[in-house]
Every structure is written in structure tokens, then in C-alpha cells.
Design an enzyme around this catalytic site. Structure first.
Site, mmCIF file in Angstrom:
data_model
loop_
_atom_site.group_PDB
_atom_site.id
_atom_site.type_symbol
_atom_site.label_atom_id
_atom_site.label_comp_id
_atom_site.label_asym_id
_atom_site.label_seq_id
_atom_site.Cartn_x
_atom_site.Cartn_y
_atom_site.Cartn_z
ATOM 1 N N ASP A 69 0.832 -1.201 0.000
ATOM 2 C CA ASP A 69 0.000 0.000 0.000
ATOM 3 C C ASP A 69 0.870 1.255 0.000
ATOM 4 O OD1 ASP A 69 0.929 -0.219 2.582
ATOM 5 O OD2 ASP A 69 -1.028 -0.035 3.543
ATOM 6 N N SER A 70 2.199 1.068 0.098
ATOM 7 C CA SER A 70 3.126 2.182 -0.128
ATOM 8 C C SER A 70 2.950 2.745 -1.531
ATOM 9 C CB SER A 70 4.576 1.732 0.098
ATOM 10 O OG SER A 70 4.848 0.541 -0.605
ATOM 11 N N ASP A 106 -1.275 -6.051 -0.418
ATOM 12 C CA ASP A 106 -1.397 -5.405 0.898
ATOM 13 C C ASP A 106 -2.838 -4.935 1.123
ATOM 14 O OD1 ASP A 106 0.012 -4.712 3.137
ATOM 15 O OD2 ASP A 106 1.117 -3.070 2.203
ATOM 16 N N LYS A 159 -1.409 -9.405 2.768
ATOM 17 C CA LYS A 159 -0.719 -8.982 3.981
ATOM 18 C C LYS A 159 -1.665 -8.098 4.784
ATOM 19 C CE LYS A 159 2.869 -5.891 3.991
ATOM 20 N NZ LYS A 159 2.347 -4.774 4.823
ATOM 21 N N GLU A 210 -1.756 -5.716 8.367
ATOM 22 C CA GLU A 210 -0.940 -5.086 9.415
ATOM 23 C C GLU A 210 -1.524 -5.309 10.809
ATOM 24 O OE1 GLU A 210 0.002 -0.951 8.826
ATOM 25 O OE2 GLU A 210 0.860 -1.315 6.846
ATOM 26 N N GLU A 246 9.024 -4.531 10.633
ATOM 27 C CA GLU A 246 9.471 -3.235 10.111
ATOM 28 C C GLU A 246 9.968 -2.343 11.242
ATOM 29 O OE1 GLU A 246 6.783 -1.376 7.358
ATOM 30 O OE2 GLU A 246 7.961 0.477 7.291
#
Ligand code: KIV
Length: 262
Positions: free
Chosen positions: A43-44, A82, A111, A113, A180
Site C-alpha cells: 500500500d506504499s 497489501d 498482507k 498489518e 518493520e
């Protein structure tokens, strides 16, 4: 194509796992021909490709658009998509539809978070045939809650919480875990404690694998120089030079030459 079984084997055999983010067709085509083990459509993308200030601005349509482009270019790599901000906090049906869209767009895994409040849904997804990657430490979707992009797990309580969460995510069925921006010592302890592969970004060399944002390691942003990024080329300068070279050739009548004309 390497699968989650290969990533598990690689951890056991202490073979490092290399991952990069990927957001579009042309870079996907290059990565597909590389030795990189897997890609994350992160999602970056919202920051790197769309110029937003955080990943909070990624949404389902944006992510599916990028997953589709990547999967048109990548034929031989495992693709992880993501889950965007809050997708997993809405009613379960919303997340299931989102995961369905991701997989049909070309993702092989998703993924998610964080651990708190996500374990049940991760368990459900895994039992439904969807590989899930966890993500702990600095979870960028929570940047406003965390008060900035800073190293997580520096004190005893927070490092214990990250280790506990890693075990909970493993228990829920995650096939792998991104760590991270955590201290190297903590990343190493987690890697040695849990049975699933850890993929570090800003977590030192002790994890089972590494991930970087493609544009960071290509040096595409001159002003982004965090400690954990190694630039493998100066993409910004090289591209700028090529653009100006082309401009000069056009202005001076040097392009197109005879061999470039019909
Ligand atoms: O979105 C992303 O690029 C990520 C990586 C930094 C792990 O989540």
C-alpha cells in the site's frame, strides 16, 4: 515460482528470502526476469506512485489496479497484496470480498498489518485457502497512532508485545511475518523464536529475509535517505540525465538521426 512452502523451507535451510515491492507492469516485467523471490504490491503505492503523504490513502480500487498491472508482468513470482487501511476492521463480508478481488486480480496471498483484533479473521482466511502475511513493528497504516515513522519495540514492554504478537500471528496461521523498523536484536529473537519466516525492513540482518521498496533501492527519491535503505543505483540522477540528454538532442536536431528515421 516459489510458494509459501519454499519460503518455509528456505527458513529451515537458512537460505535468505529476497522481496521487493512492485506496483506496475514495466517494473514487474523486469522483476519477473530477476532472481528476486517474491513481490509485495504494497500500500506504499499510495505514497510512491500517487504522492499521498501516507498509506492511509490507499483503497481497494487503487490496490486492485496495481495488483492487476503487476500480475500482467509477473508470471513466475509469488505476489502478495497489501490490505489497505481499515479493510480488515469493517464487517467480515467486506474483507472477504476484498480478498476475493485481490486474488482474482492476481495476488497469491494478502498482507494484513497488526495482530490486535485481526487474529480471528486471519484464521478464517487461512482456513479458507488464503495465505496471509503478518506485519508488526512499525505498521505504517497506524502512523497517526504511533506518532510518526519511528523504531518500535525499543523498551521491554513494547518488545515483549511484538514478540507475543508474532507468536499470536503464527498461531493464527500466517505463513510469514514482516518486521518493520524494530531493533536488530529483537528481530533476531523473534526470528529464532517463531517457526514461520520473518522478512525484515529496517530490522537488521537477523531476519529470514529482507524487503525494500523498489523505488528506494533504485534511488528514485533523492530526498528519502533512511538508514535502512541501500541504494543500488541513482535512479533519480540517471533518469534526469537521460531526459536532459534527450531534450538536448531534440533541440540540437541530433535526434532522430538517419538510422532512427524511415
Ligand atoms: O507497503 C509496503 O511497502 C510495505 C513494506 C514496507 C513491507 O508494507
Amino acid at each position: 515460482m516459489k510458494t509459501i512452502r519454499d519460503f518455509q523451507r528456505m527458513k529451515i535451510e537458512k537460505e535468505k528470502i529476497s522481496m521487493l515491492t512492485c506496483y506496475d507492469y514495466w517494473s514487474a516485467c523486469i522483476i519477473d526476469n530477476s532472481d528476486i523471490d517474491a513481490v509485495l504490491v504494497g500500500d506504499s503505492a499510495s505514497m510512491v506512485m500517487h504522492g499521498y503523504e501516507s498509506t492511509v490513502f490507499a483503497d481497494l480500487n487503487m490496490m486492485c489496479y496495481h495488483i492487476k498491472a503487476v500480475s500482467r508482468g509477473i508470471k513466475n513470482k509469488f505476489i502478495i497484496g497489501d490490505m489497505p487501511f481499515l479493510t480488515n476492521r469493517k464487517e467480515p463480508g467486506f474483507l472477504i470480498d476484498a480478498v476475493d478481488r485481490f486474488m482474482k486480480a492476481g495476488a497469491h496471498a494478502v498482507k494484513i498489518e497488526g495482530a490486535d483484533g485481526n487474529l480471528e479473521i486471519i484464521d478464517f482466511l487461512v482456513k479458507s485457502g488464503v495465505p496471509v502475511m503478518g506485519h508488526l513493528g512499525l505498521t505504517p497504516q497506524s502512523v497517526n497512532q504511533l506518532g510518526g515513522y519511528r523504531v518500535q519495540g525499543r523498551d521491554e514492554a513494547s518488545s515483549k508485545k511484538i514478540l507475543d504478537d508474532a507468536l499470536r500471528l503464527q498461531g493464527a496461521g500466517c505463513f510469514s511475518l514482516v518486521l518493520e523498523m524494530v531493533p536488530s536484536a529483537l528481530a533476531k529473537v523473534i526470528t529464532e523464536t517463531i517457526l514461520i519466516p520473518t522478512i525484515g525492513i529496517g530490522g537488521g540482518a537477523g531476519t529470514d529475509g529482507q524487503i525494500l521498496v523498489l523505488h528506494d533501492m533504485l534511488g528514485m527519491n533523492k530526498n528519502f535517505n533512511p538508514k535502512f535503505v541501500r541504494k543500488y543505483m541513482n535512479g533519480y540522477d540517471d533518469i534526469l540525465q537521460a531526459l536532459n540528454h534527450y531534450n538536448k538532442d531534440v533541440k540540437e536536431g541530433d535526434f532522430p538521426g538517419k538510422g532512427e528515421s524511415h
